[in-house]
Design a protein around this motif. Sequence first.
Motif, short mmCIF file in Angstrom:
data_model
loop_
_atom_site.label_atom_id
_atom_site.label_comp_id
_atom_site.label_asym_id
_atom_site.label_seq_id
_atom_site.Cartn_x
_atom_site.Cartn_y
_atom_site.Cartn_z
N PRO A 1 114.15 -13.00 88.47
CA PRO A 1 113.20 -13.84 87.74
C PRO A 1 112.56 -14.93 88.60
O PRO A 1 111.49 -15.44 88.24
CB PRO A 1 114.06 -14.46 86.63
CG PRO A 1 115.18 -13.50 86.44
CD PRO A 1 115.46 -12.95 87.80
N HIS B 1 122.65 -19.96 82.51
CA HIS B 1 122.04 -20.61 83.67
C HIS B 1 123.03 -20.49 84.84
O HIS B 1 124.16 -20.93 84.75
CB HIS B 1 121.77 -22.08 83.35
CG HIS B 1 120.81 -22.75 84.27
ND1 HIS B 1 121.03 -22.85 85.64
CD2 HIS B 1 119.62 -23.37 84.04
CE1 HIS B 1 120.02 -23.50 86.19
NE2 HIS B 1 119.15 -23.82 85.25
N TRP C 1 115.02 -22.25 85.27
CA TRP C 1 115.67 -21.08 84.68
C TRP C 1 115.32 -19.79 85.42
O TRP C 1 115.30 -18.72 84.83
CB TRP C 1 115.28 -20.99 83.20
CG TRP C 1 115.97 -22.03 82.38
CD1 TRP C 1 115.57 -23.31 82.17
CD2 TRP C 1 117.23 -21.88 81.72
NE1 TRP C 1 116.49 -23.98 81.40
CE2 TRP C 1 117.51 -23.13 81.11
CE3 TRP C 1 118.12 -20.83 81.57
CZ2 TRP C 1 118.67 -23.34 80.37
CZ3 TRP C 1 119.27 -21.03 80.83
CH2 TRP C 1 119.54 -22.27 80.24
N VAL D 1 119.43 -16.64 86.54
CA VAL D 1 120.18 -16.48 85.29
C VAL D 1 121.15 -15.31 85.44
O VAL D 1 120.79 -14.26 85.97
CB VAL D 1 119.21 -16.22 84.12
CG1 VAL D 1 119.95 -15.77 82.88
CG2 VAL D 1 118.42 -17.48 83.81
N THR E 1 120.13 -11.24 89.62
CA THR E 1 120.15 -12.63 89.17
C THR E 1 118.93 -13.39 89.68
O THR E 1 118.38 -14.25 88.98
CB THR E 1 121.44 -13.32 89.68
OG1 THR E 1 122.57 -12.59 89.18
CG2 THR E 1 121.53 -14.75 89.18
N ARG F 1 123.85 -12.51 83.71
CA ARG F 1 124.02 -11.72 82.49
C ARG F 1 125.30 -10.91 82.60
O ARG F 1 125.61 -10.38 83.66
CB ARG F 1 122.83 -10.77 82.28
CG ARG F 1 121.49 -11.48 82.19
CD ARG F 1 120.32 -10.52 82.12
NE ARG F 1 119.05 -11.23 82.24
CZ ARG F 1 118.40 -11.78 81.22
NH1 ARG F 1 118.90 -11.64 79.99
NH2 ARG F 1 117.28 -12.43 81.40
N GLU G 1 110.51 -16.40 79.95
CA GLU G 1 111.27 -15.72 78.90
C GLU G 1 112.69 -16.27 78.81
O GLU G 1 113.24 -16.45 77.72
CB GLU G 1 111.29 -14.22 79.17
CG GLU G 1 109.94 -13.53 79.01
CD GLU G 1 109.97 -12.10 79.52
OE1 GLU G 1 111.04 -11.66 80.03
OE2 GLU G 1 108.93 -11.41 79.42
N ASN G 2 113.29 -16.53 79.97
CA ASN G 2 114.63 -17.12 79.98
C ASN G 2 114.62 -18.49 79.30
O ASN G 2 115.54 -18.83 78.54
CB ASN G 2 115.13 -17.29 81.42
CG ASN G 2 115.39 -15.97 82.12
OD1 ASN G 2 115.59 -14.94 81.48
ND2 ASN G 2 115.39 -15.98 83.44
N SER H 1 126.47 -19.94 75.88
CA SER H 1 125.74 -19.04 76.77
C SER H 1 126.67 -18.02 77.41
O SER H 1 126.35 -16.83 77.51
CB SER H 1 125.03 -19.84 77.86
OG SER H 1 124.12 -20.76 77.30
N ARG I 1 109.17 -14.01 83.79
CA ARG I 1 110.55 -13.76 83.38
C ARG I 1 111.33 -15.06 83.26
O ARG I 1 112.18 -15.21 82.39
CB ARG I 1 111.22 -12.80 84.37
CG ARG I 1 110.60 -11.41 84.34
CD ARG I 1 111.37 -10.44 85.22
NE ARG I 1 112.75 -10.34 84.81
CZ ARG I 1 113.67 -9.64 85.49
NH1 ARG I 1 113.32 -9.00 86.60
NH2 ARG I 1 114.91 -9.58 85.07
N GLU I 2 111.04 -16.01 84.15
CA GLU I 2 111.67 -17.32 84.02
C GLU I 2 111.26 -17.96 82.69
O GLU I 2 112.09 -18.60 82.01
CB GLU I 2 111.28 -18.22 85.19
CG GLU I 2 111.91 -19.61 85.11
CD GLU I 2 111.68 -20.45 86.35
OE1 GLU I 2 112.00 -21.66 86.30
OE2 GLU I 2 111.19 -19.91 87.37
N VAL J 1 124.16 -14.65 78.43
CA VAL J 1 123.07 -14.93 79.36
C VAL J 1 123.17 -16.42 79.66
O VAL J 1 123.12 -17.24 78.76
CB VAL J 1 121.69 -14.61 78.75
CG1 VAL J 1 120.58 -14.93 79.75
CG2 VAL J 1 121.61 -13.15 78.31
#
Length: 507
Positions: free
Chosen positions: A190, A272, A293, A296, A187, A298, A199-200, A264, A196-197, A270
């Motif tokens: 990112p 927050h 973000w 995150v 988690t 998943r 992308e989120n 979400s 990666r953040e 996915v």
Amino acid sequence: MAAPARARAVARVLGGLTAREVRALAGRRNRPPDADPGRERARAVRHALEELGPFYVKLGQMLATRPDMVSATMISEFEQLHDQVSPLPFSDLEPVLETELGADWRGRFRSIDVDKPLGAASLAQVYRVELDDGRPGVVKIQRPGIAALMRDDMWLMRRIARVVGKRTPDFTEVIDVEAMLDMIFDTMEPELDFTREAENMDAARQVAAKFDLVAVPDVVAATPRVLVQGMAAGRPVRDVQPGPDDAEQLMAAGHDVFGFMCQSYFSERVFHADPHPGNIFLSADGVATIIDWGMVGRMDRRMSMSLLLLLISILRNDGSGAARAWIELGRVTPRGDVAGFVGDMSRLVPKLAGRSLGDIDFGTVLTSALGFATKRGISTNPMVSVLGKSYANLEGSVRLFAPQISLTDVMGQNLRRIMQQMLSEEVNEEQLAAVALETLLGGGIVRNWRSIADDAVSRGLTVQTSQIEHRRSRREDRADARAAKLRHSLVGLGAVALWLDHRRRLR
């Protein structure tokens, strides 16, 4: 800092806690009569976690959702954990900008306010900028060396978890500490790589586009250690003072924020993981912008379905159904007491049905169910800790500006869309074909009769008639059972096919 050096630093802080306990025991006779040793201990632990940095702060925040692991006093202290530190001078961060954006990094902005950061945490600092197109924005800069420090902490905690697992097998049978840590690491990953953040944020923005009053800042540039994004309009909801004239607008914003998070949790899977009151901004026109973000959560399709069934059962005042859905989130250990857990949930759920956020804290309810499950020997998926943290923060944020929102109403408005998306994943032409073929092949009706014939031929007349009849009878019984399953499956497939045809006609 190398991992062994970090281990020594952590040991120093924990050693300070131990020394404090020794001093407290030695001086207990002189303690004021109104002193609360448990509260003092919990406060000292919280300060120690804040001193150790972002990984331990996040770990403490997760533990705040685990009444099965820490006391109520610890939970109340861990809920106050914050990751705010004294800001570094901008000169310490400028080399990061040069490395990530190039020596001409200033040319990307019309201006940057380097005197006072908008925020300073142990992971990064954020500064206000004016973008080259004139829009307000922010630049987030990772502190030098923090990624290596976080990975050292992860290495250390993995080693500790293995030791705990070996020495407390009964505990780890119900609470898989290593799995929980792995989930926290995944988690938080990112937060160590801002690409990666970004992308989120891009993915979340597509979901937010379905809601009129939810926004996610646009990403201008992203590297592993620098993130440039648009400025969130308005103020953090912790600073909002709702008035009677704003009630309708704020209720609409609250509904959309909850709807976005429901989408979400259950459709996108996915979400927050930290929507606290500082991460949701409200503009003058009622738009809620969700920032930060990096953290995150998943989950897979099975878990999202079980979670949705849990909430629907709560809304329907079905304690037994809620207990079954919770068990689907994990597993029953050999010492599990399912009947006892059903009883616990049947007493808890009736207190919740139809109540508003102002009346009840659903995040606390989630952690209560977790406590019941662990007590009854039911192991729960560690992602529930992240979900509990996310939901509790979401609830606390929306409560500040729209306390009269009812979860029942929000779920009712979003349930149809969520179920349609779930069905569209499960029911399409390709999926139907695969299920039908697997059912036919798995049913094995033709194969079953062929095996009887082949067996009879191979054994010939040397096989006694009674043996043949006995085998035939047993296989016929199995074939009948499989045929019944097949009929039920085909009936279900037929119903789904009719539903798909109906959808095509509507289009």
